[in-house]
Write a protein that holds these residues in place. Structure first.
Motif, mmCIF file in Angstrom:
data_model
loop_
_atom_site.group_PDB
_atom_site.id
_atom_site.type_symbol
_atom_site.label_atom_id
_atom_site.label_comp_id
_atom_site.label_asym_id
_atom_site.label_seq_id
_atom_site.Cartn_x
_atom_site.Cartn_y
_atom_site.Cartn_z
ATOM 1 N N GLU A 1 0.882 -0.981 -0.233
ATOM 2 C CA GLU A 1 -0.041 -0.026 -0.151
ATOM 3 C C GLU A 1 1.000 1.120 -0.127
ATOM 4 O OE1 GLU A 1 -2.901 0.153 3.077
ATOM 5 O OE2 GLU A 1 -3.445 -1.962 2.553
ATOM 6 N N ASP A 2 1.941 1.118 0.838
ATOM 7 C CA ASP A 2 2.925 2.543 0.826
ATOM 8 C C ASP A 2 3.492 2.534 -0.463
ATOM 9 O OD1 ASP A 2 2.021 2.801 3.395
ATOM 10 O OD2 ASP A 2 3.666 1.682 4.193
ATOM 11 N N GLN A 3 3.879 1.509 -1.099
ATOM 12 C CA GLN A 3 4.700 1.461 -2.545
ATOM 13 C C GLN A 3 3.615 2.027 -3.322
ATOM 14 O OE1 GLN A 3 8.124 0.256 -2.778
ATOM 15 N NE2 GLN A 3 7.843 1.915 -4.216
ATOM 16 N N LEU A 4 2.205 1.769 -3.428
ATOM 17 C CA LEU A 4 1.442 2.215 -4.533
ATOM 18 C C LEU A 4 1.169 3.816 -4.200
ATOM 19 C CD1 LEU A 4 -0.995 -0.700 -4.558
ATOM 20 C CD2 LEU A 4 0.861 -0.158 -6.282
ATOM 21 N N LYS A 5 0.950 3.999 -3.045
ATOM 22 C CA LYS A 5 1.074 5.707 -2.736
ATOM 23 C C LYS A 5 2.144 6.348 -3.298
ATOM 24 C CE LYS A 5 -1.745 4.842 1.623
ATOM 25 N NZ LYS A 5 -1.942 5.263 2.908
ATOM 26 N N ARG A 6 3.429 5.726 -2.931
ATOM 27 C CA ARG A 6 4.682 6.614 -3.389
ATOM 28 C C ARG A 6 4.589 6.625 -4.797
ATOM 29 N NH1 ARG A 6 7.894 9.627 -1.690
ATOM 30 N NH2 ARG A 6 9.743 8.812 -2.518
ATOM 31 N N ILE A 7 4.156 5.624 -5.448
ATOM 32 C CA ILE A 7 4.172 5.791 -7.101
ATOM 33 C C ILE A 7 2.959 6.614 -7.495
ATOM 34 C CG2 ILE A 7 3.341 4.243 -9.158
ATOM 35 C CD1 ILE A 7 4.599 2.060 -7.791
ATOM 36 N N ASP A 8 1.919 6.873 -6.564
ATOM 37 C CA ASP A 8 1.111 7.869 -7.075
ATOM 38 C C ASP A 8 1.449 9.146 -7.001
ATOM 39 O OD1 ASP A 8 -0.903 5.886 -7.827
ATOM 40 O OD2 ASP A 8 -2.175 5.903 -5.939
ATOM 41 N N TYR A 9 2.272 9.444 -5.785
ATOM 42 C CA TYR A 9 3.025 10.796 -5.495
ATOM 43 C C TYR A 9 3.752 11.074 -6.690
ATOM 44 C CZ TYR A 9 6.136 14.070 -3.428
ATOM 45 O OH TYR A 9 6.841 14.996 -3.290
ATOM 46 N N ILE A 10 4.862 10.263 -7.133
ATOM 47 C CA ILE A 10 5.947 10.587 -8.011
ATOM 48 C C ILE A 10 5.058 10.772 -9.490
ATOM 49 C CG2 ILE A 10 7.771 9.487 -9.348
ATOM 50 C CD1 ILE A 10 8.438 10.509 -6.492
ATOM 51 N N VAL A 11 4.015 9.961 -9.748
ATOM 52 C CA VAL A 11 3.273 10.120 -10.947
ATOM 53 C C VAL A 11 2.812 11.696 -11.135
ATOM 54 C CG1 VAL A 11 1.279 9.450 -12.492
ATOM 55 C CG2 VAL A 11 3.113 7.950 -11.660
ATOM 56 N N SER A 12 2.119 11.811 -9.922
ATOM 57 C CA SER A 12 1.357 13.264 -9.766
ATOM 58 C C SER A 12 2.360 14.463 -9.901
ATOM 59 C CB SER A 12 0.500 13.324 -8.377
ATOM 60 O OG SER A 12 1.534 13.662 -7.387
ATOM 61 N N LEU A 13 3.338 14.411 -9.158
ATOM 62 C CA LEU A 13 4.735 15.246 -9.370
ATOM 63 C C LEU A 13 5.108 15.273 -10.956
ATOM 64 C CD1 LEU A 13 6.698 16.968 -7.298
ATOM 65 C CD2 LEU A 13 8.296 14.654 -7.534
ATOM 66 N N LEU A 14 5.419 14.189 -11.460
ATOM 67 C CA LEU A 14 5.958 14.047 -13.002
ATOM 68 C C LEU A 14 4.747 14.720 -13.619
ATOM 69 C CD1 LEU A 14 7.747 10.768 -13.103
ATOM 70 C CD2 LEU A 14 8.646 13.015 -13.123
ATOM 71 N N SER A 15 3.357 14.561 -13.387
ATOM 72 C CA SER A 15 2.605 15.148 -14.264
ATOM 73 C C SER A 15 2.446 16.476 -14.108
ATOM 74 C CB SER A 15 1.213 14.599 -14.049
ATOM 75 O OG SER A 15 1.164 13.232 -14.117
ATOM 76 N N GLU A 16 2.608 17.192 -12.798
ATOM 77 C CA GLU A 16 2.693 18.561 -12.855
ATOM 78 C C GLU A 16 3.858 19.000 -13.662
ATOM 79 O OE1 GLU A 16 3.077 19.733 -8.761
ATOM 80 O OE2 GLU A 16 1.022 18.724 -8.050
ATOM 81 N N ARG A 17 5.038 18.438 -13.367
ATOM 82 C CA ARG A 17 6.276 19.181 -14.276
ATOM 83 C C ARG A 17 5.943 18.802 -15.946
ATOM 84 N NH1 ARG A 17 11.235 20.778 -12.246
ATOM 85 N NH2 ARG A 17 9.672 20.825 -10.527
ATOM 86 N N GLN A 18 5.403 17.798 -16.145
ATOM 87 C CA GLN A 18 5.139 17.560 -17.570
ATOM 88 C C GLN A 18 4.235 18.740 -18.068
ATOM 89 O OE1 GLN A 18 2.372 14.214 -18.599
ATOM 90 N NE2 GLN A 18 3.288 13.826 -20.089
ATOM 91 N N CYS A 19 3.094 19.225 -17.377
ATOM 92 C CA CYS A 19 2.353 20.042 -17.895
ATOM 93 C C CYS A 19 3.130 21.704 -18.093
ATOM 94 C CB CYS A 19 1.151 20.376 -16.925
ATOM 95 S SG CYS A 19 -0.081 19.063 -17.164
#
Length: 161
Positions: free
Chosen positions: A114-132
């Motif tokens: 569960e913690d690993q999946l939360k970390r993946i979600d966090y990194i994806v959201s961080l990268l998505s912001e940077r992508q935009c």
């Protein structure tokens, strides 16, 4: 003959600017490919509980293959910080993003599911912001780089003539 040389110099400076502007595109490609990798990882970890080594060896991405990221990851099963620093040095990221990614990858496989999946979600959201942000800035930045190189080439040509 002087005019032909001047024209060639101006053209070369523009092409140099065009090449430099491609480097800015590399930042976007790095972010896009990493988002694809992380969503692939999340899907496979969540649904199949796939081991990390198998995840990395089964993932395919043209950009990562071209710059050697997948080869570096799959070279051995080592998950040390030095390995991830080498992998991240192949990609074009800002320092703050690299720090977060290094932390993420060094903790990869050591956390509960569960913690690993939360970390993946966090990194994806961080990268998505940077992508935009990169997508918004990219055309103007590329245009500016090409223009500055062209103008510098024209200025140097005028000075040399």
């Amino acid at each position: 003959m002087k005019w032909l040389g001047a024209l060639l110099f101006v053209c070369a400076s523009y092409l140099f600017g065009k090449r430099l502007s491609k480097d800015e595109e590399e930042r976007l490609l790095s972010v896009d490919s990493l988002i694809r990798l992380l969503t692939y990882m999340k899907r496979r970890i969540n649904s199949e509980r796939t081991p990390l080594f198998e995840l990395f060896s089964s993932f395919r991405d043209g950009y990562f293959e071209r710059i050697g990221v997948l080869e570096e990851i799959n070279r051995n099963r080592d998950i040390s910080e030095e390995k991830w620093e080498r992998v991240l040095s192949l990609m074009s990221f800002d320092a703050d993003i690299k720090t977060e990614l290094l932390r993420f990858f060094t903790e990869l496989g050591t956390l509960q599911l569960e913690d690993q999946l939360k970390r993946i979600d966090y990194i994806v959201s961080l990268l998505s912001e940077r992508q935009c942000l990169i997508k918004k800035e990219l055309p103007d930045k590329q245009k500016t780089i090409k223009t500055v190189c062209l103008l510098a080439g024209m200025l140097m040509t005028i000075i040399l003539l």
